[in-house]
Design a protein around this motif. Structure first.
Motif, mmCIF file in Angstrom:
data_model
loop_
_atom_site.group_PDB
_atom_site.id
_atom_site.type_symbol
_atom_site.label_atom_id
_atom_site.label_comp_id
_atom_site.label_asym_id
_atom_site.label_seq_id
_atom_site.Cartn_x
_atom_site.Cartn_y
_atom_site.Cartn_z
ATOM 1 N N GLY A 16 0.795 -1.225 0.000
ATOM 2 C CA GLY A 16 0.000 0.000 0.000
ATOM 3 C C GLY A 16 0.822 1.266 0.000
ATOM 4 N N ALA A 17 2.058 1.213 -0.509
ATOM 5 C CA ALA A 17 2.911 2.403 -0.562
ATOM 6 C C ALA A 17 2.434 3.329 -1.676
ATOM 7 C CB ALA A 17 4.365 1.997 -0.790
ATOM 8 N N GLN A 18 2.403 4.629 -1.377
ATOM 9 C CA GLN A 18 1.926 5.620 -2.332
ATOM 10 C C GLN A 18 2.897 6.788 -2.397
ATOM 11 O OE1 GLN A 18 -0.596 5.083 -4.207
ATOM 12 N NE2 GLN A 18 -2.344 4.205 -3.148
ATOM 13 N N LEU A 19 3.139 7.265 -3.617
ATOM 14 C CA LEU A 19 3.991 8.434 -3.808
ATOM 15 C C LEU A 19 3.382 9.635 -3.100
ATOM 16 C CD1 LEU A 19 6.459 9.668 -5.369
ATOM 17 C CD2 LEU A 19 4.827 10.262 -7.171
ATOM 18 N N PHE A 20 4.133 10.231 -2.187
ATOM 19 C CA PHE A 20 3.640 11.332 -1.360
ATOM 20 C C PHE A 20 4.419 12.616 -1.623
ATOM 21 C CE2 PHE A 20 4.120 13.257 3.080
ATOM 22 C CZ PHE A 20 3.036 14.100 2.931
ATOM 23 N N PHE A 21 5.738 12.576 -1.441
ATOM 24 C CA PHE A 21 6.581 13.766 -1.614
ATOM 25 C C PHE A 21 7.687 13.436 -2.604
ATOM 26 C CE2 PHE A 21 10.373 16.244 -0.607
ATOM 27 C CZ PHE A 21 9.872 17.533 -0.542
ATOM 28 N N ALA A 22 7.929 14.346 -3.537
ATOM 29 C CA ALA A 22 8.994 14.160 -4.520
ATOM 30 C C ALA A 22 9.598 15.505 -4.844
ATOM 31 C CB ALA A 22 8.447 13.500 -5.785
ATOM 32 N N ASN A 23 10.908 15.618 -4.653
ATOM 33 C CA ASN A 23 11.586 16.881 -4.955
ATOM 34 C C ASN A 23 13.085 16.646 -5.010
ATOM 35 O OD1 ASN A 23 10.860 20.022 -4.963
ATOM 36 N ND2 ASN A 23 12.851 19.771 -3.980
ATOM 37 N N ARG A 24 13.698 17.022 -6.146
ATOM 38 C CA ARG A 24 15.140 16.866 -6.327
ATOM 39 C C ARG A 24 15.530 15.417 -6.048
ATOM 40 N NH1 ARG A 24 16.794 22.494 -3.211
ATOM 41 N NH2 ARG A 24 15.617 23.879 -4.606
ATOM 42 N N SER A 25 16.360 15.171 -5.045
ATOM 43 C CA SER A 25 16.778 13.803 -4.761
ATOM 44 C C SER A 25 16.083 13.249 -3.516
ATOM 45 C CB SER A 25 18.299 13.745 -4.570
ATOM 46 O OG SER A 25 18.710 14.634 -3.539
ATOM 47 N N TYR A 26 14.891 13.756 -3.225
ATOM 48 C CA TYR A 26 14.160 13.354 -2.030
ATOM 49 C C TYR A 26 12.829 12.725 -2.415
ATOM 50 C CZ TYR A 26 17.518 16.485 0.168
ATOM 51 O OH TYR A 26 18.676 17.095 0.577
ATOM 52 N N LEU A 27 12.497 11.629 -1.739
ATOM 53 C CA LEU A 27 11.264 10.907 -2.008
ATOM 54 C C LEU A 27 10.675 10.419 -0.696
ATOM 55 C CD1 LEU A 27 9.286 9.347 -3.976
ATOM 56 C CD2 LEU A 27 10.899 7.429 -3.785
ATOM 57 N N GLU A 28 9.370 10.580 -0.556
ATOM 58 C CA GLU A 28 8.675 9.987 0.581
ATOM 59 C C GLU A 28 7.441 9.240 0.082
ATOM 60 O OE1 GLU A 28 9.722 12.436 4.603
ATOM 61 O OE2 GLU A 28 7.985 13.140 3.474
ATOM 62 N N LEU A 29 7.228 8.067 0.667
ATOM 63 C CA LEU A 29 6.061 7.252 0.372
ATOM 64 C C LEU A 29 5.242 7.096 1.649
ATOM 65 C CD1 LEU A 29 7.850 4.380 -1.597
ATOM 66 C CD2 LEU A 29 6.817 6.444 -2.555
ATOM 67 N N VAL A 30 3.940 7.223 1.530
ATOM 68 C CA VAL A 30 3.032 6.883 2.630
ATOM 69 C C VAL A 30 2.631 5.426 2.435
ATOM 70 C CG1 VAL A 30 0.722 7.264 3.565
ATOM 71 C CG2 VAL A 30 2.202 9.213 3.050
ATOM 72 N N VAL A 31 2.796 4.629 3.484
ATOM 73 C CA VAL A 31 2.615 3.175 3.379
ATOM 74 C C VAL A 31 1.432 2.759 4.251
ATOM 75 C CG1 VAL A 31 3.776 0.947 3.498
ATOM 76 C CG2 VAL A 31 5.124 3.033 3.104
ATOM 77 N N ASP A 32 0.369 2.291 3.618
ATOM 78 C CA ASP A 32 -0.861 1.989 4.341
ATOM 79 C C ASP A 32 -0.790 0.698 5.149
ATOM 80 O OD1 ASP A 32 -2.062 4.283 3.351
ATOM 81 O OD2 ASP A 32 -2.936 3.249 1.621
ATOM 82 N N ARG A 33 -0.061 -0.300 4.650
ATOM 83 C CA ARG A 33 -0.015 -1.593 5.353
ATOM 84 C C ARG A 33 1.411 -2.173 5.276
ATOM 85 N NH1 ARG A 33 -2.833 -1.988 0.606
ATOM 86 N NH2 ARG A 33 -1.965 -3.476 -0.907
ATOM 87 N N PRO A 34 2.360 -1.539 5.951
ATOM 88 C CA PRO A 34 3.741 -2.019 5.896
ATOM 89 C C PRO A 34 3.862 -3.415 6.488
ATOM 90 C CG PRO A 34 3.463 -0.447 7.676
ATOM 91 C CD PRO A 34 2.192 -0.421 6.885
ATOM 92 N N PRO A 35 4.881 -4.166 6.098
ATOM 93 C CA PRO A 35 5.059 -5.518 6.641
ATOM 94 C C PRO A 35 5.423 -5.462 8.118
ATOM 95 C CG PRO A 35 6.983 -4.858 5.366
ATOM 96 C CD PRO A 35 5.952 -3.798 5.147
ATOM 97 N N LEU A 36 4.827 -6.337 8.889
ATOM 98 C CA LEU A 36 5.061 -6.348 10.335
ATOM 99 C C LEU A 36 5.900 -7.534 10.797
ATOM 100 C CD1 LEU A 36 1.466 -5.364 11.556
ATOM 101 C CD2 LEU A 36 3.362 -3.874 10.855
ATOM 102 N N ASP A 37 5.957 -8.598 9.983
ATOM 103 C CA ASP A 37 6.709 -9.788 10.358
ATOM 104 C C ASP A 37 8.129 -9.712 9.803
ATOM 105 O OD1 ASP A 37 5.268 -10.157 7.709
ATOM 106 O OD2 ASP A 37 6.712 -11.801 7.647
ATOM 107 N N PRO A 38 9.065 -10.467 10.368
ATOM 108 C CA PRO A 38 10.462 -10.387 9.927
ATOM 109 C C PRO A 38 10.657 -10.698 8.450
ATOM 110 C CG PRO A 38 10.334 -11.506 12.037
ATOM 111 C CD PRO A 38 8.918 -11.335 11.559
ATOM 112 N N ARG A 39 9.955 -11.691 7.911
ATOM 113 C CA ARG A 39 10.176 -12.053 6.512
ATOM 114 C C ARG A 39 9.705 -10.949 5.564
ATOM 115 N NH1 ARG A 39 10.980 -12.625 2.029
ATOM 116 N NH2 ARG A 39 11.601 -14.467 0.819
ATOM 117 N N GLY A 40 8.523 -10.405 5.842
ATOM 118 C CA GLY A 40 8.028 -9.324 5.007
ATOM 119 C C GLY A 40 8.886 -8.082 5.134
ATOM 120 N N ALA A 41 9.299 -7.758 6.363
ATOM 121 C CA ALA A 41 10.147 -6.587 6.581
ATOM 122 C C ALA A 41 11.504 -6.770 5.910
ATOM 123 C CB ALA A 41 10.321 -6.344 8.072
#
Length: 266
Positions: A205-230
């Protein structure tokens, strides 16, 4: 685009390839709220919002757009929509691992330890146990405390796109990565970036949020919580941006499990 203020500063610009960009300037502290509101309307409007420091004219006026004509844009957008983004993302990780072992690691280094940064099966046992809920991520550049840009205003720009993963193809310099500079054989293209962003969107669920020059931020709705997914997320993040993700274990325990992914290329 309506805003809460009838006097809000707005701008419209069009690239040489015909991509229209609309923008509205908002106070920094309101940027996330405005972005969330218009992200929620994307299914109805077809316009994808992203936060940045610059008006639409800066997103459309750069030297590369002259070669990015309408025919080239159509081909790239078509390929971005049809490509096997999972396979392309996997190839980026393999290439990054090979580059790290062959070009960065010293002859006396433990190559298995280097490879664990890019191999989720090796990385997962090194991570902390599963957590019950996502870590609360904080924006560093769009609205957050690390405002070294020294500006109280942000632009929320809009591009007609299927999703945020299509924006780097429509606006190939909306942000720039180390790989795009063309060093060695690790040069990344907008299609590479689109593949990774689409994969992260569909899986976490990662979504492009901020983008400028060499900077990027993604808002992540359902990040992985377990070790394998992370571990999987951390390996892919390190392959994409080793400038920020220089410690895969730390990233697997922190950024990968959080609701905001902040990346920066040196």
């Amino acid at each position: 685009m309506r805003t809460s203020s009838s006097t809000a500063e707005t701008e419209r610009a069009v690239t040489a390839a015909g991509v229209e960009v609309l923008g509205v300037r908002v106070p920094r502290e309101q940027a996330r709220t405005v972005w969330e509101e218009w992200r929620g309307r994307h299914d109805r409007t077809g316009w994808w919002p992203y936060v940045t420091l610059s008006p639409p004219s800066d997103a459309t006026e750069w030297h590369g757009h002259e070669a990015w004509d309408a025919d080239a844009l159509e081909r790239w957008v078509g390929e971005a929509a049809c490509q096997d983004h999972d396979a392309r993302a996997a190839s980026i990780v393999v290439s990054a691992c090979r580059w790290a072992v062959e070009e960065v690691a010293n002859v006396d280094d433990d190559f298995d330890l280097w490879r664990s940064d890019y191999d989720p099966d090796r990385l997962a046992p090194l991570l902390a146990p599963a957590v019950e809920r996502p870590l609360q991520g904080v924006s560093q550049w769009a609205t957050g405390p690390r405002d070294f840009f020294e500006k109280d205003w942000r632009w929320v720009n809009f591009v007609a796109a299927r999703s945020g993963y299509e924006v780097p193809v429509l606006l190939p310099r909306v942000y720039t990565t180390w790989g795009w500079a063309g060093y060695g054989d690790r040069g990344l293209t907008p299609l590479d970036t689109s593949a990774l962003l689409r994969r992260w969107h569909e899986r976490w669920g990662a979504q492009l949020f901020f983008a400028n020059r060499s900077y990027l931020e993604l808002v992540v709705d359902r990040p992985p919580l377990d070790p394998r997914g992370a571990a999987q997320a951390a390996a892919e993040l390190r392959a994409y941006c080793h400038d920020t993700v220089d410690d895969a274990v730390k990233a697997g325990d922190t950024m990968a499990r959080s609701t905001v992914w902040s990346l920066w290329w040196d």
